[in-house]
Design a protein around this motif. Structure first.
Motif, PDB file in Angstrom:
ATOM      1  N   GLU A  51       0.832  -1.216   0.000  1.00  0.00           N
ATOM      2  CA  GLU A  51       0.000   0.000   0.000  1.00  0.00           C
ATOM      3  C   GLU A  51       0.857   1.253   0.000  1.00  0.00           C
ATOM      4  O   GLU A  51       0.573   2.223  -0.707  1.00  0.00           O
ATOM      5  N   LEU A  52       1.898   1.247   0.826  1.00  0.00           N
ATOM      6  CA  LEU A  52       2.777   2.411   0.914  1.00  0.00           C
ATOM      7  C   LEU A  52       3.487   2.649  -0.415  1.00  0.00           C
ATOM      8  O   LEU A  52       3.681   3.797  -0.822  1.00  0.00           O
ATOM      9  N   CYS A  56      -0.407   6.937  -1.842  1.00  0.00           N
ATOM     10  CA  CYS A  56       0.144   8.127  -1.202  1.00  0.00           C
ATOM     11  C   CYS A  56      -0.067   7.953   0.298  1.00  0.00           C
ATOM     12  O   CYS A  56      -1.184   7.706   0.742  1.00  0.00           O
ATOM     13  N   ALA A  57       0.994   8.032   1.062  1.00  0.00           N
ATOM     14  CA  ALA A  57       0.888   7.845   2.510  1.00  0.00           C
ATOM     15  C   ALA A  57       1.726   8.902   3.218  1.00  0.00           C
ATOM     16  O   ALA A  57       2.833   9.217   2.790  1.00  0.00           O
ATOM     17  N   SER A  69      -0.844   8.626  10.963  1.00  0.00           N
ATOM     18  CA  SER A  69      -0.641   8.264   9.565  1.00  0.00           C
ATOM     19  C   SER A  69      -1.971   8.316   8.823  1.00  0.00           C
ATOM     20  O   SER A  69      -3.037   8.186   9.432  1.00  0.00           O
ATOM     21  N   ARG A  71      -3.444   7.184   4.587  1.00  0.00           N
ATOM     22  CA  ARG A  71      -3.091   6.656   3.274  1.00  0.00           C
ATOM     23  C   ARG A  71      -4.261   6.848   2.308  1.00  0.00           C
ATOM     24  O   ARG A  71      -5.407   6.938   2.733  1.00  0.00           O
ATOM     25  N   SER A  73      -5.307   6.115  -2.231  1.00  0.00           N
ATOM     26  CA  SER A  73      -4.930   5.796  -3.599  1.00  0.00           C
ATOM     27  C   SER A  73      -5.896   6.541  -4.514  1.00  0.00           C
ATOM     28  O   SER A  73      -7.022   6.837  -4.127  1.00  0.00           O
TER      29      SER A  73
END
Length: 163
Positions: A51-52, A56-57, A69, A71, A73
């Motif tokens: 995922e990272l 975009c995270a 944090s 996240r 997409s």
């Protein structure tokens, strides 16, 4: 002298800290719904790393510690799907969630051509629902019994003009 929280792009080196924080942060959500098998509590480290790498995270750091944090997409139509906004319990109620969300939205609009932002939130997750409403998200039609999907348009670029 106290340290300031900084927000930066998450890297592969942050994956383990993010996963541990995610596990801590989603305990309350699991309790709220009586379901400890929710995806954030069962996600493997390899899946988080993927995922990272693909989306975009961002992370919020207090010194070397990851204390927040978020996240997302962006799909081919320009819809940014936000996921896993987490803030360490001791850092909550200080605006950090809002700062992370604002920074992510800005990054997605500028660097990933996001035209809309979308997030799904559990119906009982009052804090998350308030945060999203405060940032301009509105519910879409067709919500499920357990989740509400909220959306808002990305702001126009500063150089854009209207006719």
């Amino acid at each position: 002298m106290g340290m300031s929280v900084t927000i930066a792009t998450a890297g592969e080196d942050d994956a383990e800290q993010i996963l541990k924080l995610q596990y801590l942060c989603y305990q309350g959500e699991a309790e709220l719904y009586g379901d400890y098998s929710i995806a954030p509590l069962t996600q493997p480290l390899a899946a988080l790393r993927a995922e990272l790498a693909d989306g975009c995270a961002l992370v919020a750091r207090l010194g070397d510690e990851v204390v927040g944090s978020v996240r997302a997409s962006v799909d081919a139509s320009g819809v940014a799907v936000l996921a896993a906004l987490i803030v360490h319990p001791r850092m909550r109620r200080h605006g950090l969630g809002g700062r992370l969300l604002a920074a992510l939205e800005e990054r997605l609009a500028a660097d990933h051509a996001a035209r809309r932002f979308r997030v799904s939130v559990g119906r009982r997750s009052e804090v998350a629902l308030r945060l999203c409403a405060g940032r301009g998200y509105a519910p879409l039609a067709g919500a499920s019994a357990a989740q509400i999907t909220l959306e808002k348009p990305a702001p126009l670029p500063a150089c854009a003009t209207t006719a």
